[in-house]
Design an enzyme around this catalytic site. Structure first.
Site, short mmCIF file in Angstrom:
data_model
loop_
_atom_site.label_atom_id
_atom_site.label_comp_id
_atom_site.label_asym_id
_atom_site.label_seq_id
_atom_site.Cartn_x
_atom_site.Cartn_y
_atom_site.Cartn_z
N GLU A 3 -6.31 -8.51 -0.15
CA GLU A 3 -6.76 -8.50 1.25
C GLU A 3 -8.22 -8.09 1.31
OE1 GLU A 3 -4.58 -5.78 3.75
OE2 GLU A 3 -2.66 -6.39 2.93
N GLU A 5 0.82 -1.22 0.00
CA GLU A 5 0.00 0.00 0.00
C GLU A 5 0.85 1.27 0.00
OE1 GLU A 5 -2.49 -0.58 3.39
OE2 GLU A 5 -3.82 -1.96 2.36
C1 GAL Z 1 -4.38 -3.23 5.27
C2 GAL Z 1 -2.92 -3.51 5.39
C3 GAL Z 1 -2.67 -4.69 6.29
C4 GAL Z 1 -3.43 -4.51 7.56
C5 GAL Z 1 -4.86 -4.37 7.25
C6 GAL Z 1 -5.70 -4.28 8.50
O1 GAL Z 1 -4.65 -2.00 4.70
O2 GAL Z 1 -2.33 -3.80 4.14
O3 GAL Z 1 -1.30 -4.80 6.54
O4 GAL Z 1 -2.97 -3.38 8.21
O5 GAL Z 1 -5.05 -3.20 6.48
O6 GAL Z 1 -7.05 -4.28 8.21
#
Ligand code: GAL
Length: 703
Positions: free
Chosen positions: A329, A176
């Site tokens: 994710e 990110e």
């Molecule tokens: C994302 C990030 C992860 C973790 C996650 C938590 O944006 O890439 O590492 O922090 O959020 O929800």
């Protein structure tokens, strides 16, 4: 990658390395032989017994992919130039023996404390001049030479060691990207960027309108990033700083990619974008540098709007990627929204996973595999929750694994044409987002992503597929192109829109589009200056409404937040204000140009009115939903084109069971679609049909 390229076919085993050409040149679309399921795994947080238990549980859940190393810099390089890869070797050996592949991250989103102490200048400086230090993550000045060198070194080390590993599914470059820096390194590289963009100070002064407020620059060294100042910043400086920051981070990513390629690794390259709020990147130009786009998607809404949001994130990602993409994710369970955690039921987790896949994702990956016991994100959910594997949550993960196995044929890509056929395009560009974030506009309540989402939501509610479109791309496949609030437009973009209409396209432009040039300088003579001729209108004044005020139109629509004093030059009036100061004056117009039309929406339609407006435009153009009548029952239907087959995803968000007939098997339940597949509320189904085969919604005998 080009947007909407016709994906060529390539099939790779999920445990074999997918090949790719170097990004920036045409590359094979991301085509694993099964949907990827799994997520971020941070074994460095756990002891080896837990690793073994994790791998056992992964097998049980049919997990085939983990993302490793995302925040492992300190474990991989405990001191400058001293590497410890033994633990990662062991982890990779363990998962490989279990048939599990991996994305390998470059860990550069979180430099370790030793790095800060050795290179304090490589820490980012906030807008207010405060230099940050370690103790969290994402703390780096992206243009600092020490950071860039250290990033390249660790990328190279990882590539040399793991770049040809058969289990490597792809490179997860950084995590990110999005840390903005206002420090001296940024000032230096911002100036270089500006020199490249403008050539001379004279041009910059003109483009930035620096004669106002005595801002004229007499030397490049006088220019700084937009640091905290007494009152309003110069809007041109603000938007250029956003563009520069995106370009600078992209060049850091490209350096890592090149380092890895130079070490001989041919695995696909990705970096994870983020939605809904992360707006630091100009995604189209980043996608040009990647083999596949990946997305981290965290929902900011609950209720039915969450399902619309899944579709929005997916349609954007597929469009950016120009075909298949990777959901890197999503939250496994609850997500913290403001002051509390909003739960995500196991059934919803499954439905959302299929929602992403329906719209082109090749994966359902999560943050994170096992919920952390300590550390800053100990309350972020995991596929294995704090309560362990004997939980409904983990059972649902196993169910997801087996569903994805059953729908595996849908992972194959069509020999030609798009994954999802859409006749509606929505123009997207980060410039629109950045422009509407500059302060002191006529209204601060109009936000770009809200406007784009509201438009996308209208089509989602109608069950009509949508793509997002890059300005200047080939838009000829779209019968309808919508431009929500794209405030700056270049001359070429205006010509491109004119040509689209001339050739028979239906264009709908909303308020706050085409107001300025790329430097946010307003076109004189009435808004939207750059589009006045095409639209056949002229706006004399922008008239934002007070919060809560609504105004009726004579066609039954209701508007809020935004109205304009509009006159037509040669456009036809489609709707006028029925109330208030603007009563009787035009609100919505249409002008005939060439073989097409250019429609102007000068007021912000309330969501229900926006839905009705776009439904009527679609009806007039005979753009039909994927399955007539389904959306009204809460059934989302998406036809994902595949290899000699269409896979029709049935995602039931409604409250009454529905039955759909289509001539082919339903892959999850094994029901025969020819006699009708019944989908219960909250459930999902995937019908495998011959390409283009008809679908029917059957009337339901109420039981
Ligand atoms: C994302 C990030 C992860 C973790 C996650 C938590 O944006 O890439 O590492 O922090 O959020 O929800």
């Amino acid at each position: 990658m080009s947007a909407h390229e016709a994906p060529a076919r390539e099939t790779t085993s999920p445990s074999a390395p997918a090949t790719s050409s170097t990004a920036g040149t045409p590359c094979a679309p991301f085509a694993p032989s099964a949907f990827l399921v799994g997520g971020d795994w941070s074994p460095e947080q756990w002891d080896r017994d837990t690793w073994r238990e994790d791998v056992e549980l992964m097998r049980r859940a049919k997990v085939n992919t983990v993302s490793l190393g995302i925040f492992s810099w300190a474990s991989l390089e405990p001191a400058e130039g001293v590497y410890d890869t033994g633990w990662l070797d062991d982890v990779i050996e363990l998962i490989t023996a279990a048939g599990i592949g991996f994305f390998l991250a470059t860990p550069t989103a979180s430099p370790p404390p030793w790095f800060t102490l050795a290179h304090p200048d490589a820490m980012p400086v906030r807008e207010d001049g405060v230099r940050l230090t370690h103790g969290s993550r994402d703390t780096y000045a992206v243009s600092a030479p020490a950071y860039r060198d250290a990033s390249r070194r660790i990328a190279r080390m990882l590539a040399e060691r793991y770049g040809s590993h058969p289990g490597l599914r792809g490179w997860h470059l950084h995590n990110e990207y999005g840390t903005l820096d206002h420090g001296p390194h940024a000032a230096r590289s911002f100036r270089t960027w500006l020199q490249r963009r403008y050539g001379s100070l004279e041009t910059l002064n003109q483009e930035w309108s620096t004669s106002f407020w005595s801002q004229r620059y007499g030397d490049w060294e006088e220019i700084t990033p937009p640091r905290t100042t007494q009152y309003l910043h110069n809007p041109a400086q603000l938007i250029d700083f956003r563009r520069y920051s995106s370009d600078e981070m992209r060049s850091a990513m490209v350096e890592q990619r090149e380092e890895i390629r130079a070490a001989g690794s041919s695995a696909p390259m990705t970096t994870n974008f983020m939605l809904p709020t992360w707006n630091h990147l100009e995604q189209w130009s980043w996608a040009d540098e990647l083999d596949v786009v990946s997305l981290d998607h965290y929902l900011d809404t609950t209720g039915p709007d969450a399902e619309a949001h899944v579709a929005y994130g997916s349609d954007l990602s597929r469009s950016w990627s120009g075909g298949p993409w990777v959901l890197m994710e999503q939250n496994a369970a609850g997500i913290s929204l403001g002051d509390r955690t909003i739960p995500k039921s196991p059934q919803r987790m499954i439905r959302h996973s299929l929602g992403y896949i329906a719209r082109g994702s090749q994966s359902s990956l999560f943050f994170q595999w096992r919920a952390s016991l300590g550390g800053s994100e100990q309350w972020h959910s995991g596929l294995v929750p704090h309560a362990g594997a004997s939980t409904r949550r983990f059972e649902a993960v196993c169910e997801l694994g087996s569903i994805l196995e059953r729908i595996a044929p849908a992972v194959r890509l069509p020999a030609d044409g798009p994954l999802v056929e859409a006749e509606v395009g929505i123009l997207w560009h980060a410039d629109g987002w950045w422009a509407l974030e500059t302060p002191h506009l006529p209204s601060d309540t109009i936000r770009y992503s809200d406007e784009v989402r509201a438009t996308h939501r209208s089509f989602w509610r109608a069950g009509i597929p949508v793509d997002f479109v890059r300005p200047g791309a080939d838009a000829s496949r779209y019968r309808l192109l919508v431009v929500p609030c794209l405030y700056p437009l270049t001359g070429e973009q205006v010509t491109w829109l004119e040509q689209y209409v001339e050739a028979g396209g239906e264009l709908v432009v909303t308020y706050l589009s085409g107001i300025s040039d790329a430097s946010l300088r307003i076109e004189p003579g009435g808004y939207p200056g750059r589009l006045r001729e095409l639209l056949g209108v002229r706006v004399q004044e922008m008239l934002p409404l007070e919060a809560g005020v609504q105004v009726a139109l004579d066609d039954g629509g209701v508007v809020e937040e935004w109205t304009e004093l509009l006159e037509t030059t040669d456009a036809e009036v489609l709707a006028v204000y029925a109330q208030g100061e603007l009563r009787g004056l035009p609100a919505i117009t249409s002008s005939a140009r060439g073989s097409g039309h250019a429609v102007y929406l000068s007021a912000r339609l309330r969501q229900d009115s926006r839905d009705a407006f776009f439904a009527s435009v679609a009806e007039r153009l005979e753009i039909v939903p994927t399955l007539a009548g389904a959306a009204q029952q809460g059934l989302e239907v998406v036809r994902r084109r595949g290899d000699g087959a269409d896979h029709v995803f049935l995602l039931h968000h409604g409250s009454e069971s529905v039955t759909v007939r289509g001539d082919g098997p339903e892959l999850i339940s094994g029901q025969d679609g020819a006699s009708g597949v019944r989908i219960e509320p909250g459930d999902v189904g995937v019908l495998a049909l011959a390409p283009g085969a008809p679908l029917e919604l059957l009337p339901h005998p109420q039981s």
